[in-house]
Scaffold this motif. Structure first.
Motif, short mmCIF file in Angstrom:
data_model
loop_
_atom_site.label_atom_id
_atom_site.label_comp_id
_atom_site.label_asym_id
_atom_site.label_seq_id
_atom_site.Cartn_x
_atom_site.Cartn_y
_atom_site.Cartn_z
N ALA B 358 0.64 -1.22 -0.12
CA ALA B 358 0.10 0.14 -0.12
C ALA B 358 0.91 1.15 0.06
O ALA B 358 0.28 2.26 -0.08
CB ALA B 358 -0.92 -0.08 1.45
N GLY B 359 2.12 0.94 0.07
CA GLY B 359 3.02 2.38 -0.18
C GLY B 359 3.18 3.09 1.32
O GLY B 359 3.37 4.15 1.34
N ASN B 360 2.95 2.27 2.31
CA ASN B 360 2.70 3.14 3.63
C ASN B 360 3.75 2.56 4.63
O ASN B 360 3.70 1.70 5.32
CB ASN B 360 1.28 2.72 4.30
CG ASN B 360 0.96 3.21 5.66
OD1 ASN B 360 0.58 2.70 6.63
ND2 ASN B 360 1.38 4.66 5.76
N THR B 438 10.07 2.86 -4.85
CA THR B 438 10.43 2.93 -6.16
C THR B 438 9.23 2.80 -7.01
O THR B 438 9.28 3.20 -8.27
CB THR B 438 11.34 1.76 -6.62
OG1 THR B 438 12.49 1.75 -5.69
CG2 THR B 438 11.99 1.81 -8.02
N ASN B 439 8.33 1.92 -6.85
CA ASN B 439 6.97 2.05 -7.53
C ASN B 439 5.81 1.72 -6.45
O ASN B 439 5.95 1.94 -5.13
CB ASN B 439 6.82 0.88 -8.46
CG ASN B 439 7.08 -0.51 -7.81
OD1 ASN B 439 6.76 -0.55 -6.72
ND2 ASN B 439 7.79 -1.47 -8.51
N GLY B 440 4.51 2.19 -7.00
CA GLY B 440 3.45 1.78 -6.10
C GLY B 440 2.51 2.99 -6.35
O GLY B 440 2.57 3.90 -7.28
N VAL B 461 -0.50 8.16 -7.83
CA VAL B 461 0.07 9.46 -8.08
C VAL B 461 1.40 9.23 -8.73
O VAL B 461 2.19 8.54 -8.22
CB VAL B 461 -0.06 10.03 -6.87
CG1 VAL B 461 0.74 11.34 -6.94
CG2 VAL B 461 -1.23 10.24 -6.25
N SER B 462 1.69 10.16 -9.50
CA SER B 462 2.90 10.13 -10.35
C SER B 462 3.54 11.58 -10.30
O SER B 462 2.79 12.45 -10.06
CB SER B 462 3.07 9.43 -11.68
OG SER B 462 2.39 10.45 -12.70
N GLY B 463 4.78 11.61 -10.31
CA GLY B 463 5.58 12.94 -10.13
C GLY B 463 5.67 13.42 -8.68
O GLY B 463 4.99 12.79 -7.71
N ARG B 464 6.19 14.27 -8.59
CA ARG B 464 6.84 14.85 -7.11
C ARG B 464 5.50 15.84 -6.69
O ARG B 464 4.90 16.37 -7.27
CB ARG B 464 7.94 15.63 -7.28
CG ARG B 464 9.37 15.36 -7.46
CD ARG B 464 9.84 14.42 -6.10
NE ARG B 464 9.32 14.75 -4.85
CZ ARG B 464 9.64 15.51 -3.82
NH1 ARG B 464 10.90 16.56 -4.21
NH2 ARG B 464 9.03 15.47 -2.84
N VAL B 483 7.58 5.10 -9.99
CA VAL B 483 7.07 4.48 -11.04
C VAL B 483 5.52 4.15 -10.38
O VAL B 483 5.15 3.53 -9.38
CB VAL B 483 7.56 2.96 -11.48
CG1 VAL B 483 6.61 2.60 -12.46
CG2 VAL B 483 8.84 3.29 -11.80
N PRO B 484 4.32 4.86 -11.14
CA PRO B 484 2.99 4.67 -10.65
C PRO B 484 2.49 3.34 -11.08
O PRO B 484 2.31 2.95 -12.23
CB PRO B 484 2.30 5.87 -11.49
CG PRO B 484 3.19 6.24 -12.70
CD PRO B 484 4.61 5.84 -12.20
#
Lengths: 233, 529
Positions: B358-360, B438-440, B461-464, B483-484
């Motif tokens: 989950a990127g958490n 790196t991704n997610g 979400v991609s980008g800063r 990488v989204p």
């Protein structure tokens, strides 16, 4: 904004609906068990969304792509989403979320009652089960026009416009037939379901791999979707 | 000894010279160096290692698996643990990081450079590597094809321990039918065949994983003529849905689905287990768990959630209440150690992996700290001369610790460089966090949401992102990703194996993951006559 109500007289609810529903038929519809077909219009784009309520559950169905978002409340009051991908007979079961009444209203009514309190009610049409209330108002950059069916707790007409775009949602058909409604909640029984948390471990499944790589067709916080299934911002 | 007098006469002066030389060398070191805590601690650790005399045979083996707990997760979790205790953080250790023996482990599957839990846990339980996605079977199978299973079923360390007469246990915070725990007791050509409703037509010759768990004793006795086992003694985790029939009448008190059970064969495996083991205890909530008397209980079956158990941070929100991983570990050890012959116990923290997906980072690290607490209980409540404790992961995640934050900088915070008080900025003038992926799914600020999976409601979400005004240390913060993707992925680098107790000295260097089985086998003499 002070809410003012102008009673414009007894107009038949039939005239409020795009299709032929008699007042008798309207009064036969249960707010807890119904089907409502909406047409969404944004610019030149049109698409339909069906809203279903049945035994405390609610489902929103869009046809392109064929996705059903179904919510139920758990015994603790949390709201749980199951997202069905009808063409593939697959689905994702999400963890129940703590959510407030407004979020449940977005699922069941498409708009919140808080929004209505921020608008001016300027016309009441009909009485009892046939009653409809027209609202209008401006919040921020957005101008709203809403027609609300209080007996059914159902949106009849919604227009949100600003300098960039106009979104219109129109109720085109009401469905009261119990067999039809219950069928909407039973047809996914044989779908292959996956827990949201397990998708990342299923990259070898082409369907879920596509989800991982392309992103999900998301649950809509507002219940409004673009033609590709994504939420209207 | 065969030393000659001549040799001794040469050697003694040489040794004296060496001692003098060493003494002189020691004097060369300045007091500031010799008295430094870094120096003293390091010297003591080396002395401790010199005097190690580790036995090779163990009475008990406990295998702890942190699902998805890669090395960067260990580093970040130890820093977070230290910072929560008011320290700078970097100098601390997770409980098992103090073990004298450790190794790097190569995790790849037979068919995959970056592995999954099914293939990796099968390697650890059977001694052979296999394909991704399959559980308890050799790589000769075709995933999802039932007809290929015959002759490819492995025998696991847990099954061997049963046959040897040891007590056995499986504990997980994931569904107990999930790949990692399943690889201890089941054989399936598809990890997702957790109950019969998950299996397509034409698979009637294969048993779903939940059924294999409840039929464990019968299946093992039928497979090996003359074998008499008493079944797995302790089973605790989530996943009730796979044991209950698709019938609302079978719902538990804290069901979240309208119909909790998924089984389409009408079987209620909970009641079947209760019939098989009338002396056993089935529990499904904290109250039932707390009431278990570990001195009198001989069989325990705990299913605490319809699906996976809660994240540790989210546990208090469970309807019926759930025990923590450390509480389950305590209960399991106290029951299993009643067997005089010894025991084998597998304990998995299953949700570290899910939080990373989950990127958490918050929940991944928080569950890792709870995992270390569970290991600490095992350390404190077992005899190191008779219990081999192995702590490892099954695979890593694309979780990174980056930038040049100063010492003691909050590990979940933004990078603040040495000598600075304001966050460092990227080329676009935006601050950035130390940990990231790196991704997610990427950046999402869900504030105090303790359920990492709430992010799946949202788009990748991609980008800063501009996080200048965002508190990135909250439970609901989801780190940015390059990488989204709809879900963050596993990583292919090595993970670690830490060991204490008899046989721990086998854990050294860089090893293949299937070696874990052979270390367990050696310690418990599972395959020796």
């Amino acid at each position: 904004m002070k809410k003012t109500i102008l009673v414009m007289g007894l107009l038949s609810s039939v005239s409020l609906l795009s299709h032929a529903h008699t007042a008798h038929q309207l009064c036969d519809v249960s707010p807890q068990q119904l089907g409502a077909v909406y047409q969404f219009t944004q610019g030149v784009k049109h698409y339909d969304m069906k809203l279903w309520r049945y035994n405390g559950k609610v489902a929103q169905v869009i046809s392109q792509p064929a996705i059903t978002n179904q919510w139920n409340k758990t015994v603790s009051g949390s709201q749980r989403l199951v997202q069905y991908f009808d063409h593939y007979q697959r689905g994702i079961e999400y963890q129940p979320q703590r959510a407030n009444d407004a979020q449940w209203q977005r699922h069941t009514q498409l708009i919140t009652e808080q929004l209505l309190t921020q608008l001016t009610a300027d016309e009441v049409v009909g009485t009892g089960c046939q009653q409809a209330v027209k609202y209008h108002g401006k919040i921020g950059d957005n101008q709203y026009q809403v027609t609300w069916l209080p007996q059914l707790q159902l949106l009849k007409y919604y227009q949100q416009s600003n300098a960039k775009q106009t979104l219109t949602i129109e109720l085109t058909r009401l469905i009261a037939d119990q067999a039809t409604i219950s069928q909407q909640f039973n047809r996914q029984h044989d779908y292959q379901l996956i827990d949201f948390a397990d998708i990342g471990d299923n990259e070898s499944d082409p369907f879920w791999a596509k989800m991982i790589n392309m992103g999900y067709v998301t649950q809509s916080a507002g219940g409004f979707y673009q033609a590709d299934g994504r939420e209207i911002k | 000894m065969g030393y000659s007098k001549k040799l001794l006469s040469v050697a003694v002066p040489s040794l004296l010279a060496l001692a003098v030389s060493a003494s002189l060398q020691a004097d060369v070191l300045p007091q500031s160096q010799k008295n430094s805590a870094w120096f003293v601690d390091g010297q003591q650790q080396v002395k401790d290692n010199v005097t190690l005399a580790t036995k090779t045979r163990a009475k008990n083996v406990i295998l702890f698996v942190g699902d998805g707990m890669g090395i960067s997760t260990l580093t970040a979790a130890r820093i977070l643990k230290g910072q929560r205790a008011g320290n700078l953080g970097e100098e601390g250790y997770l409980s098992f990081e103090k073990f004298q023996y450790s190794a790097l482990v190569k995790t790849y599957n037979v068919d995959a450079q970056t592995p999954d839990s099914a293939g990796t846990m099968t390697a650890m339980m059977s001694g052979i590597k296999t394909d991704a996605g399959v559980v308890g079977v050799a790589a000769g199978v075709e995933r999802g094809k039932c007809s290929t299973i015959k002759g490819n079923e492995v025998v696991t360390a847990l099954q061997l321990a049963e046959i040897k007469g040891l007590a056995t246990g499986v504990v997980s915070t994931a569904r107990i039918t999930h790949a990692t725990p399943a690889a201890t007791y089941a054989s399936s050509v598809e990890r997702n065949w957790e109950d019969i409703s998950d299996m397509p037509e034409g698979t009637s010759d294969c048993q779903d994983i939940a059924l294999q768990l409840v039929n464990f004793e019968r299946n093992l006795e039928q497979r090996f003529s003359g074998v008499d086992v008493d079944g797995i003694d302790v089973v605790m985790g989530g996943g009730r849905r796979h044991f209950l029939p698709k019938d609302k009448a079978a719902n538990s008190l804290d069901a979240v689905s309208e119909i909790e059970g998924d089984r389409t064969d009408g079987l209620n495996l909970v009641t079947q287990w209760q019939t098989q083991y009338p002396q056993g205890n089935y529990v499904m909530d904290q109250q039932g768990f707390d009431a278990i008397d570990t001195e009198t209980t001989t069989k325990l079956f705990g299913l605490f959630n319809e699906s996976h158990m809660q994240y540790e941070a989210d546990r208090s929100n469970d309807i019926a209440g759930e025990p923590s991983l450390s509480e389950m570990t305590e209960k399991a050890i106290k029951i299993l150690d009643n067997n005089d012959k010894g025991y084998f116990l597998s304990v998995e923290s299953g949700r570290i992996d899910h939080a990373h997906h989950a990127g958490n980072a918050y929940n991944a690290l928080n569950d890792t700290i709870e995992f270390a607490k569970a290991v600490q209980f095992a350390i404190d409540n077992t005899d190191p001369s008779e219990t081999l404790i192995l702590v490892t992961a099954d695979h890593s995640h694309v979780f990174t610790i980056a930038g040049y934050p100063k010492r003691g900088n909050p590990i979940l915070g933004k990078v603040v460089g040495i000598g600075n008080t304001e966050p460092s900025k990227d080329a676009n003038g935006k601050p950035y966090t130390t940990v990231g992926y790196t991704n997610g799914l990427g950046f999402h600020d869900l504030n105090n949401e303790t359920n990492a999976d709430a992010v799946y409601d949202l788009d990748p979400v991609s980008g800063r992102a501009d996080i200048s005004d965002v508190d990135t240390t909250t439970p609901g913060y989801h780190q940015e990703a390059l990488v989204p993707l709809g879900s963050e992925t596993h990583a292919g680098e090595d993970i670690t194996l830490h060991a204490q107790g008899p046989g721990a000295q086998m854990v050294q260097g860089v090893m293949e993951q299937n070696m874990v089985f052979h270390i367990i086998n050696q310690a418990l003499a599972l395959t020796e006559k």
